[in-house]
Design a protein around this motif. Structure first.
Motif, PDB file in Angstrom:
ATOM      1  N   ALA A   1      18.273  -1.983   0.829  1.00  0.00           N
ATOM      2  CA  ALA A   1      17.333  -2.266   1.924  1.00  0.00           C
ATOM      3  C   ALA A   1      16.045  -1.457   1.761  1.00  0.00           C
ATOM      4  CB  ALA A   1      17.992  -1.956   3.263  1.00  0.00           C
ATOM      5  N   LEU A   2      16.179  -0.178   1.403  1.00  0.00           N
ATOM      6  CA  LEU A   2      15.002   0.659   1.187  1.00  0.00           C
ATOM      7  C   LEU A   2      14.181   0.154  -0.008  1.00  0.00           C
ATOM      8  CD1 LEU A   2      16.550   4.216   1.725  1.00  0.00           C
ATOM      9  CD2 LEU A   2      14.820   3.127   3.164  1.00  0.00           C
ATOM     10  N   ALA A   3      14.869  -0.245  -1.078  1.00  0.00           N
ATOM     11  CA  ALA A   3      14.163  -0.743  -2.265  1.00  0.00           C
ATOM     12  C   ALA A   3      13.415  -2.029  -1.943  1.00  0.00           C
ATOM     13  CB  ALA A   3      15.157  -0.973  -3.405  1.00  0.00           C
ATOM     14  N   PHE A   4      14.061  -2.927  -1.176  1.00  0.00           N
ATOM     15  CA  PHE A   4      13.409  -4.186  -0.801  1.00  0.00           C
ATOM     16  C   PHE A   4      12.167  -3.914   0.047  1.00  0.00           C
ATOM     17  CE2 PHE A   4      12.871  -7.821   2.104  1.00  0.00           C
ATOM     18  CZ  PHE A   4      12.711  -8.839   1.168  1.00  0.00           C
ATOM     19  N   ALA A   5      12.305  -2.999   1.006  1.00  0.00           N
ATOM     20  CA  ALA A   5      11.148  -2.635   1.836  1.00  0.00           C
ATOM     21  C   ALA A   5      10.037  -2.043   0.975  1.00  0.00           C
ATOM     22  CB  ALA A   5      11.579  -1.638   2.912  1.00  0.00           C
TER      23      ALA A   5
END
Length: 305
Positions: free
Chosen positions: A139-143
């Motif tokens: 989720a952090l990488a996608f953001a």
């Protein structure tokens, strides 16, 4: 990359930085610098030729160390090396292709997203359920990727960014393949095969891809062969250092790779927008969170009276 179980050490020793940790820090600095070198090399060379020359050099350098054990090469090791080499070829060729149009620091930050992707792909391919931390990392990488794309209209990734994202998936698959074959093959022999396969695929596909051989300028020769030697050196240093450095500590050190790439890129004149820098911070956080195992440490047993 070799992973060892984290050993119990006194709290004071955990804060110390020894020779293995310094060696891994040196590896991340070298890694970070490779993105800028490739970025400039892509102005004079096509990605296939450059990748071919880079990994042919790495294969020859590693062969010098493995020459005495190559007679024992098995069919299983050939299959393992060929499959890993295919992943390396796709990953590094697309990454080099993307570096034709995007800054080196942007490429480094996007590439770092392979770390949280590995457990998710393991779930899809091997049915190994990822931990909660892995999902948080994704989720952090996608953001982070969205923020890196924010300077563009409509939050869309450009051609260079998209090629780099796909290369990141290939690198993640490569890591999974390495783990699949770990313990079943001779690492040194397989390393020679995978590097050689990468070079052969790159050189062999130049014709079908319509890529011509560039003028062999001193910069191209030095950059490609230098990166090839650096690739072999980095692998040897990692294998030596991670015998005593825990996976968690190594991951924290490796998370500095895109930071070094950003610093080196900025020294070379690259300037990323503020939103892209925030996105880069998200991706670094994703790398750290997805690899750290959260949990209570088992209390030590009291010493017998």
């Amino acid at each position: 990359m070799l992973h060892n179980a984290e050993q119990d050490k006194p709290a004071s020793s955990r804060l110390m930085i020894g020779k293995p940790e310094l060696a891994l820090i040196g590896v991340t600095v070298l890694w970070g610098g490779t993105f800028l070198i490739v970025h400039h090399a892509m102005r004079e060379s096509g990605p296939l030729f450059f990748v071919g020359l880079r990994f042919a050099t790495a294969a020859l350098a590693t062969l010098c160390l493995a020459f005495g054990v190559m007679r024992g090469l098995t069919a299983r090791e050939l299959i393992a090396g060929a499959s890993i080499g295919l992943g390396i070829f796709i990953g590094y060729t697309l990454q080099s292709w993307g570096l034709q149009t995007i800054p080196s620091s942007t490429s480094a930050f996007i590439t770092a997203a392979y770390v949280p992707l590995v457990p998710i792909l393991q779930w899809l391919i091997l049915r190994r359920r990822p931990r909660l931390a892995s999902w948080i990392g994704v989720a952090l990488a996608f953001a982070g990727l969205i923020l890196i794309a924010a300077p563009r209209a409509g939050l869309t990734l450009g051609r260079g960014e998209m090629l780099t994202v796909i290369s990141t998936l290939a690198i993640a698959v490569e890591i999974i393949l390495i783990s699949l074959w770990a313990g079943k093959v001779n690492v040194l022999r397989v390393t020679v095969v995978q590097l050689a396969v990468t070079a052969l695929l790159a050189f062999g596909l130049m014709g079908p891809a319509g890529e011509t051989m560039p003028a062999l300028s001193p910069f191209i020769l030095i950059a490609a062969t230098g990166l090839g030697l650096m690739t072999a050196l980095i692998q040897l240093v990692m294998n030596w250092a991670q015998r005593t450095v825990s996976p968690t500590r190594a991951t924290l050190i490796y998370a500095g790779e895109p930071l070094w790439a950003g610093i080196i890129g900025r020294m070379a004149g690259e300037r990323l927008p503020g939103t892209a820098l925030i996105g880069a911070a998200f991706i670094i956080a994703a790398v750290i969170v997805s690899e750290i195992r959260f949990g209570r440490r088992k209390p030590e047993k009291a010493a017998a009276a």
